[in-house]
Design a protein around this motif. Structure first.
Motif, PDB file in Angstrom:
ATOM      1  N   ALA A 295       2.633 -35.715 -34.172  1.00 28.97           N
ATOM      2  CA  ALA A 295       2.319 -36.528 -35.480  1.00 28.97           C
ATOM      3  C   ALA A 295       1.715 -37.677 -35.312  1.00 28.97           C
ATOM      4  O   ALA A 295       1.992 -38.333 -34.507  1.00 28.97           O
ATOM      5  N   SER A 296       0.444 -37.817 -35.986  1.00 28.19           N
ATOM      6  CA  SER A 296      -0.414 -38.983 -35.873  1.00 28.19           C
ATOM      7  C   SER A 296      -0.460 -39.722 -37.245  1.00 28.19           C
ATOM      8  O   SER A 296      -0.640 -39.142 -38.139  1.00 28.19           O
ATOM      9  N   GLY A 297      -0.337 -41.068 -37.203  1.00 29.25           N
ATOM     10  CA  GLY A 297      -0.532 -41.755 -38.572  1.00 29.25           C
ATOM     11  C   GLY A 297       0.430 -43.364 -38.336  1.00 29.25           C
ATOM     12  O   GLY A 297       0.357 -43.622 -37.154  1.00 29.25           O
ATOM     13  N   ASP A 298       0.818 -43.781 -39.558  1.00 31.35           N
ATOM     14  CA  ASP A 298       1.482 -44.903 -39.625  1.00 31.35           C
ATOM     15  C   ASP A 298       2.803 -44.715 -39.716  1.00 31.35           C
ATOM     16  O   ASP A 298       3.434 -44.082 -40.500  1.00 31.35           O
TER      17      ASP A 298
ATOM     18  N   CYS B 130      -1.211 -36.803 -39.771  1.00 38.97           N
ATOM     19  CA  CYS B 130      -1.600 -35.519 -39.371  1.00 38.97           C
ATOM     20  C   CYS B 130      -0.539 -34.902 -38.475  1.00 38.97           C
ATOM     21  O   CYS B 130      -0.296 -35.803 -37.598  1.00 38.97           O
ATOM     22  N   VAL B 131      -0.705 -33.554 -38.552  1.00 32.37           N
ATOM     23  CA  VAL B 131       0.428 -32.857 -37.514  1.00 32.37           C
ATOM     24  C   VAL B 131      -0.420 -31.842 -36.751  1.00 32.37           C
ATOM     25  O   VAL B 131      -1.306 -31.043 -37.392  1.00 32.37           O
ATOM     26  N   HIS B 132      -0.355 -31.671 -35.463  1.00 35.56           N
ATOM     27  CA  HIS B 132      -0.659 -30.790 -34.734  1.00 35.56           C
ATOM     28  C   HIS B 132       0.110 -29.806 -34.037  1.00 35.56           C
ATOM     29  O   HIS B 132       1.230 -30.119 -33.699  1.00 35.56           O
ATOM     30  N   VAL B 133       0.010 -28.531 -34.287  1.00 31.13           N
ATOM     31  CA  VAL B 133       0.967 -27.626 -33.874  1.00 31.13           C
ATOM     32  C   VAL B 133       0.330 -26.530 -33.107  1.00 31.13           C
ATOM     33  O   VAL B 133      -0.541 -25.905 -33.226  1.00 31.13           O
ATOM     34  N   THR B 134       1.122 -26.177 -31.868  1.00 28.30           N
ATOM     35  CA  THR B 134       0.727 -25.110 -30.861  1.00 28.30           C
ATOM     36  C   THR B 134       1.935 -24.516 -30.418  1.00 28.30           C
ATOM     37  O   THR B 134       3.125 -25.049 -30.445  1.00 28.30           O
ATOM     38  N   GLY B 135       1.698 -23.067 -30.082  1.00 29.56           N
ATOM     39  CA  GLY B 135       2.856 -22.440 -29.664  1.00 29.56           C
ATOM     40  C   GLY B 135       2.558 -21.735 -28.042  1.00 29.56           C
ATOM     41  O   GLY B 135       1.709 -22.045 -27.438  1.00 29.56           O
ATOM     42  N   SER B 136       3.359 -20.859 -27.912  1.00 26.05           N
ATOM     43  CA  SER B 136       3.137 -20.013 -26.494  1.00 26.05           C
ATOM     44  C   SER B 136       2.004 -19.357 -26.354  1.00 26.05           C
ATOM     45  O   SER B 136       1.050 -19.168 -27.441  1.00 26.05           O
ATOM     46  N   THR B 137       1.613 -18.659 -25.361  1.00 23.32           N
ATOM     47  CA  THR B 137       0.610 -18.022 -24.963  1.00 23.32           C
ATOM     48  C   THR B 137       0.386 -16.807 -26.122  1.00 23.32           C
ATOM     49  O   THR B 137       1.408 -16.226 -26.497  1.00 23.32           O
ATOM     50  N   ASN B 138      -0.991 -16.666 -26.692  1.00 27.42           N
ATOM     51  CA  ASN B 138      -1.074 -15.378 -27.671  1.00 27.42           C
ATOM     52  C   ASN B 138      -0.232 -15.772 -29.198  1.00 27.42           C
ATOM     53  O   ASN B 138       0.108 -15.043 -29.736  1.00 27.42           O
ATOM     54  N   MET B 139      -0.059 -17.037 -29.214  1.00 26.36           N
ATOM     55  CA  MET B 139       1.023 -17.584 -30.442  1.00 26.36           C
ATOM     56  C   MET B 139      -0.009 -18.621 -31.053  1.00 26.36           C
ATOM     57  O   MET B 139      -0.353 -19.383 -30.403  1.00 26.36           O
ATOM     58  N   SER B 140      -0.171 -18.687 -32.655  1.00 25.15           N
ATOM     59  CA  SER B 140      -0.763 -19.896 -33.058  1.00 25.15           C
ATOM     60  C   SER B 140       0.497 -20.386 -33.943  1.00 25.15           C
ATOM     61  O   SER B 140       1.382 -19.839 -34.396  1.00 25.15           O
ATOM     62  N   GLY B 141       0.172 -21.652 -34.248  1.00 26.77           N
ATOM     63  CA  GLY B 141       1.181 -22.522 -35.182  1.00 26.77           C
ATOM     64  C   GLY B 141       0.479 -23.175 -36.004  1.00 26.77           C
ATOM     65  O   GLY B 141      -0.847 -23.580 -35.889  1.00 26.77           O
TER      66      GLY B 141
END
Length: 132
Positions: A127-130, A82-93
């Motif tokens: 990233a989360s996982g094994d 599993c991957v989590h992505v985020t960016g700056s204000t007013n930005m999506s990832g």
């Protein structure tokens, strides 16, 4: 306050699980192997993709405006993590699912206001996982 120092912890019922008692009788079992983040990074695409801080991140490669490849120091066990992505204000990832491999994954960023690809000043992913 007491301090516990140990080189290894092993669960009694299962080697990879330990029970945590958090006051007032609240008991939670945590799977140590799967319950921890295995990789994370925070970087600035405006500053030559400088990695500000990271864990298990070997490098970041600029693949074009808003697109980056994250290379792991230690591989994941499979490509179903599993991957989590985020960016700056007013930005999506988001993750580029076509690029996920045990050794790397791609991320994409865009401006929420207009949907155009953009490089983040504060790009983050984990990233989360094994691990392999």
């Amino acid at each position: 306050m007491s301090t516990l120092r140990a080189n290894a912890l092993e669960g009694v019922d299962a080697k990879n699980s330990i029970t945590i008692v958090a006051g007032a009788g609240n008991v939670n079992t945590t799977n140590v192997q799967q319950g921890l983040v295995k990789q994370w990074k925070q970087f600035d695409a405006g500053d030559s993709n400088a990695i500000r801080d990271s864990f298990n991140t070997a490098s970041i490669t600029d693949e074009g405006t808003g697109e980056f490849m994250v290379v792991l120091t230690n591989n994941m066990a499979n490509s179903s993590y599993c991957v989590h992505v985020t960016g700056s204000t007013n930005m999506s990832g988001c993750i580029d699912s076509d690029t996920v491999a045990t050794s790397q994954y791609g991320t994409e960023y865009d401006e929420d206001s207009n949907g155009s690809a953009a490089d983040p000043n504060n790009g983050m992913s984990s990233a989360s996982g094994d691990l392999a």
